[in-house]
Enzyme design. Structure first.
Site, PDB file in Angstrom:
ATOM      1  N   GLY A 139       1.084   2.056 -13.509  1.00 21.88           N
ATOM      2  CA  GLY A 139       0.585   0.695 -13.376  1.00 21.88           C
ATOM      3  C   GLY A 139       0.544   0.276 -11.909  1.00 21.88           C
ATOM      4  CB  SER A 140      -1.216  -2.429 -10.224  1.00 22.59           C
ATOM      5  OG  SER A 140      -1.199  -3.073  -8.967  1.00 22.59           O
ATOM      6  CB  THR A 141       3.838  -1.179  -7.435  1.00 26.69           C
ATOM      7  OG1 THR A 141       2.930  -0.883  -6.354  1.00 26.69           O
ATOM      8  CG2 THR A 141       4.210   0.124  -8.117  1.00 26.69           C
TER       9      THR A 141
END
Length: 225
Positions: free
Chosen positions: A216-218
């Site tokens: 996922g996008s941090t």
């Protein structure tokens, strides 16, 4: 007549002498492997009389305990099936998994007593007591994750960012390990195990540790913070 008896005696002695190396091998060298074989009925009989240690969450809440039967056997009781992928299960018929397998020796109490104490316990028919296991799992957080996930399929892990401790590890769908822990499993238990293996939802798979997901996008976490 005397010569015949002497020959027979020598033959018997020779036969006994030829058996000695075999006895030494099975009684000394291979004794450990034979005892540890899963199809050893004596090992199984001893195993179910061991009072395995309890499993607690970080707050001291009991997650797994034992139920003592009138005949002295001990059966595992899993109070929170949603933790099945964490605790695993101990089953005389289907084996051991999860933390029950990873800490099997500690939970069984292996090495907790010296040789003489172990011999005394056997002579007096005292049960072997295993060591308890305290997890970093927080039951309240685990249940909050379960509620947030609802009926959806997937996995969630909650970590303490300061220590990396796992506070919750949830995988859905999960299974109820209590039927598998039965000491006298019958056709219903076998059918349940077969259903778990054939279920297309794959409830035996721990999606939190065995699932493959795209990262996922941090930065979204930073934005949310």
């Amino acid at each position: 007549m005397t010569n015949n008896i002497r020959r027979l005696a020598n033959l018997v002695l020779l036969a006994l002498a030829s058996l000695a190396p075999v006895l030494v091998y099975y009684q000394v060298i291979a004794a450990g492997d034979l005892t540890a074989r899963p199809d050893n009925p004596r090992r199984l009989a001893d195993e179910v009389r061991i009072q395995r240690g309890r499993i607690y969450d970080r707050q001291g809440k009991v997650l797994v305990e034992n139920r003592l039967l009138p005949d002295g056997r001990s059966q595992r009781v899993y109070g929170y099936p949603s933790l099945a992928h964490v605790t695993g299960f101990f089953s005389p018929r289907f084996g051991v998994s999860g933390l029950e397998a990873s800490f099997n020796n500690e939970l069984r109490g292996v090495g907790s007593r010296d040789t003489w104490a172990d011999l005394e316990a056997r002579l007096l028919h005292r049960p072997t007591l295993g060591h308890d296991l305290v997890l970093t799992i927080d039951l309240e957080i685990q249940q909050a994750v379960e509620k947030a996930m609802g009926d959806g399929r997937g996995a969630a892990v909650v970590l303490d960012p300061r220590t990396g401790a796992i506070l919750a590890l949830y995988s859905r769908p999960y299974f109820d390990p209590n039927p598998l822990a039965a000491l006298a499993p019958g056709p219903a238990t076998d059918a349940y195990w077969s259903e778990l293996g054939k279920d297309p939802e794959r409830p035996l798979v721990n999606r939190a540790t065995q699932g493959l997901y795209p990262p996922g996008s941090t930065f979204k976490t930073i934005t949310l913070a």
